[in-house]
Scaffold this motif. Structure first.
Motif, PDB file in Angstrom:
ATOM      1  N   GLU A 126       0.845  -1.205   0.000  1.00 18.51           N
ATOM      2  CA  GLU A 126       0.000   0.000   0.000  1.00 18.51           C
ATOM      3  C   GLU A 126       0.878   1.252   0.000  1.00 18.51           C
ATOM      4  N   SER A 127       0.291   2.336  -0.451  1.00 15.04           N
ATOM      5  CA  SER A 127       0.941   3.644  -0.364  1.00 15.04           C
ATOM      6  C   SER A 127      -0.136   4.721  -0.348  1.00 15.04           C
ATOM      7  N   GLY A 128       0.258   5.918   0.096  1.00 17.04           N
ATOM      8  CA  GLY A 128      -0.640   7.050   0.015  1.00 17.04           C
ATOM      9  C   GLY A 128      -1.229   7.529   1.329  1.00 17.04           C
ATOM     10  N   GLY A 129      -0.923   6.855   2.428  1.00 17.92           N
ATOM     11  CA  GLY A 129      -1.440   7.318   3.712  1.00 17.92           C
ATOM     12  C   GLY A 129      -0.749   8.594   4.153  1.00 17.92           C
ATOM     13  N   GLY A 130      -1.236   9.149   5.250  1.00 21.56           N
ATOM     14  CA  GLY A 130      -0.620  10.360   5.770  1.00 21.56           C
ATOM     15  C   GLY A 130      -1.527  11.092   6.721  1.00 21.56           C
ATOM     16  N   LEU A 131      -1.154  12.334   6.999  1.00 15.69           N
ATOM     17  CA  LEU A 131      -1.901  13.193   7.917  1.00 15.69           C
ATOM     18  C   LEU A 131      -2.644  14.239   7.111  1.00 15.69           C
TER      19      LEU A 131
ATOM     20  N   LEU B  74     -12.823  13.728   4.553  1.00 15.93           N
ATOM     21  CA  LEU B  74     -12.350  12.881   5.645  1.00 15.93           C
ATOM     22  C   LEU B  74     -12.747  13.432   7.003  1.00 15.93           C
ATOM     23  N   LYS B  75     -13.011  12.510   7.918  1.00 17.78           N
ATOM     24  CA  LYS B  75     -13.421  12.844   9.274  1.00 17.78           C
ATOM     25  C   LYS B  75     -12.411  12.258  10.264  1.00 17.78           C
ATOM     26  N   PRO B  76     -12.328  12.823  11.459  1.00 20.10           N
ATOM     27  CA  PRO B  76     -11.407  12.250  12.463  1.00 20.10           C
ATOM     28  C   PRO B  76     -11.665  10.771  12.718  1.00 20.10           C
ATOM     29  N   GLU B  77     -12.919  10.351  12.624  1.00 20.09           N
ATOM     30  CA  GLU B  77     -13.229   8.932  12.865  1.00 20.09           C
ATOM     31  C   GLU B  77     -12.752   8.023  11.736  1.00 20.09           C
ATOM     32  N   ASP B  78     -12.235   8.569  10.665  1.00 19.24           N
ATOM     33  CA  ASP B  78     -11.627   7.766   9.606  1.00 19.24           C
ATOM     34  C   ASP B  78     -10.171   7.407   9.940  1.00 19.24           C
ATOM     35  N   THR B  79      -9.663   7.971  11.017  1.00 20.50           N
ATOM     36  CA  THR B  79      -8.296   7.675  11.426  1.00 20.50           C
ATOM     37  C   THR B  79      -8.140   6.192  11.742  1.00 20.50           C
ATOM     38  N   ALA B  80      -7.169   5.565  11.080  1.00 14.25           N
ATOM     39  CA  ALA B  80      -6.960   4.120  11.241  1.00 14.25           C
ATOM     40  C   ALA B  80      -5.765   3.697  10.399  1.00 14.25           C
ATOM     41  N   VAL B  81      -5.353   2.459  10.589  1.00 16.26           N
ATOM     42  CA  VAL B  81      -4.432   1.833   9.658  1.00 16.26           C
ATOM     43  C   VAL B  81      -5.284   1.169   8.576  1.00 16.26           C
ATOM     44  N   TYR B  82      -4.994   1.487   7.339  1.00 15.19           N
ATOM     45  CA  TYR B  82      -5.748   0.953   6.216  1.00 15.19           C
ATOM     46  C   TYR B  82      -4.953  -0.184   5.568  1.00 15.19           C
ATOM     47  N   TYR B  83      -5.632  -1.307   5.405  1.00 19.09           N
ATOM     48  CA  TYR B  83      -4.999  -2.497   4.854  1.00 19.09           C
ATOM     49  C   TYR B  83      -5.597  -2.849   3.502  1.00 19.09           C
ATOM     50  N   CYS B  84      -4.736  -3.179   2.582  1.00 20.67           N
ATOM     51  CA  CYS B  84      -5.177  -3.664   1.282  1.00 20.67           C
ATOM     52  C   CYS B  84      -5.425  -5.164   1.367  1.00 20.67           C
ATOM     53  N   TYR B  85      -6.499  -5.594   0.740  1.00 24.72           N
ATOM     54  CA  TYR B  85      -6.903  -7.003   0.756  1.00 24.72           C
ATOM     55  C   TYR B  85      -7.030  -7.499  -0.679  1.00 24.72           C
ATOM     56  N   THR B  86      -6.519  -8.696  -0.882  1.00 23.63           N
ATOM     57  CA  THR B  86      -6.618  -9.326  -2.201  1.00 23.63           C
ATOM     58  C   THR B  86      -7.022 -10.782  -2.021  1.00 23.63           C
ATOM     59  N   PHE B  87      -7.973 -11.220  -2.826  1.00 29.22           N
ATOM     60  CA  PHE B  87      -8.352 -12.630  -2.825  1.00 29.22           C
ATOM     61  C   PHE B  87      -8.095 -13.195  -4.206  1.00 29.22           C
ATOM     62  N   ALA B  88      -7.222 -14.186  -4.256  1.00 24.82           N
ATOM     63  CA  ALA B  88      -6.850 -14.796  -5.527  1.00 24.82           C
ATOM     64  C   ALA B  88      -6.922 -16.299  -5.412  1.00 24.82           C
TER      65      ALA B  88
ATOM     66  N   ASP C  86      -6.282 -15.563   0.721  1.00 22.38           N
ATOM     67  CA  ASP C  86      -6.308 -14.144   1.076  1.00 22.38           C
ATOM     68  C   ASP C  86      -4.886 -13.626   1.168  1.00 22.38           C
ATOM     69  N   TYR C  87      -4.684 -12.401   0.725  1.00 22.62           N
ATOM     70  CA  TYR C  87      -3.399 -11.732   0.888  1.00 22.62           C
ATOM     71  C   TYR C  87      -3.657 -10.347   1.466  1.00 22.62           C
ATOM     72  N   TRP C  88      -2.799  -9.960   2.383  1.00 19.91           N
ATOM     73  CA  TRP C  88      -2.942  -8.660   3.039  1.00 19.91           C
ATOM     74  C   TRP C  88      -1.652  -7.861   2.924  1.00 19.91           C
ATOM     75  N   GLY C  89      -1.801  -6.543   2.827  1.00 18.51           N
ATOM     76  CA  GLY C  89      -0.655  -5.665   2.885  1.00 18.51           C
ATOM     77  C   GLY C  89      -0.281  -5.386   4.327  1.00 18.51           C
ATOM     78  N   GLN C  90       0.793  -4.626   4.499  1.00 19.01           N
ATOM     79  CA  GLN C  90       1.287  -4.304   5.836  1.00 19.01           C
ATOM     80  C   GLN C  90       0.502  -3.159   6.468  1.00 19.01           C
ATOM     81  N   GLY C  91      -0.215  -2.420   5.682  1.00 18.13           N
ATOM     82  CA  GLY C  91      -1.020  -1.327   6.211  1.00 18.13           C
ATOM     83  C   GLY C  91      -0.368   0.025   6.017  1.00 18.13           C
ATOM     84  N   THR C  92      -1.198   1.047   5.891  1.00 20.39           N
ATOM     85  CA  THR C  92      -0.728   2.421   5.792  1.00 20.39           C
ATOM     86  C   THR C  92      -1.575   3.286   6.725  1.00 20.39           C
ATOM     87  N   GLN C  93      -0.902   4.139   7.473  1.00 23.59           N
ATOM     88  CA  GLN C  93      -1.600   4.951   8.480  1.00 23.59           C
ATOM     89  C   GLN C  93      -2.285   6.150   7.834  1.00 23.59           C
TER      90      GLN C  93
END
Length: 115
Positions: free
Chosen positions: A6-11, A85-99, A103-110
């Motif tokens: 994943e990429s693109g997270g931030g503040l 975006l709202k403060p309640e959207d604050t989280a680690v976001y994980y990418c999910y893939t099913f092939a 299941d495959y998961w990314g490491q997450g982006t804050q």
């Protein structure tokens, strides 16, 4: 070996926008579902949005009308455009893939949304 990155997270301030990207690479075939989940501190991981190879999409009620998921099947890439975006959207976001059957998961982006 399969990598999901994943990429693109931030503040960002409340009301702002971010775009997340995720690429699945390696020995991965017949991806059917790609999507995004998130996990806030002290909470369970929850589905944000998913999309199938046929183009069907599914959103959590809390993000409908604000987030848009899209996908490039040729590049095994999924995006999440997050607006209003709202403060309640604050989280680690994980990418999910099913092939195939896995299941495959990314490491997450804050993603942090300040009020």
């Amino acid at each position: 070996q399969v990598q999901v990155v994943e990429s693109g997270g931030g503040l960002v301030q409340a009301g702002g926008s971010l775009r997340l990207s995720c690429v699945a690479s390696g020995n991965i075939f017949r991806i059917t579902v790609m999507g995004w989940y998130r996990q806030a501190p002290g909470k369970q991981r929850e589905m944000v949005a998913t999309t199938t190879s046929g183009g069907s999409t599914n959103y959590a009620d809390s993000v409908k009308g604000r987030f848009t998921i899209s996908r490039d099947n040729a590049k095994n890439t999924v995006y999440l455009q997050m607006n209003s975006l709202k403060p309640e959207d604050t989280a680690v976001y994980y990418c999910y893939t099913f092939a195939t059957v896995t299941d495959y998961w990314g490491q997450g982006t804050q993603v942090t949304v300040s009020s």
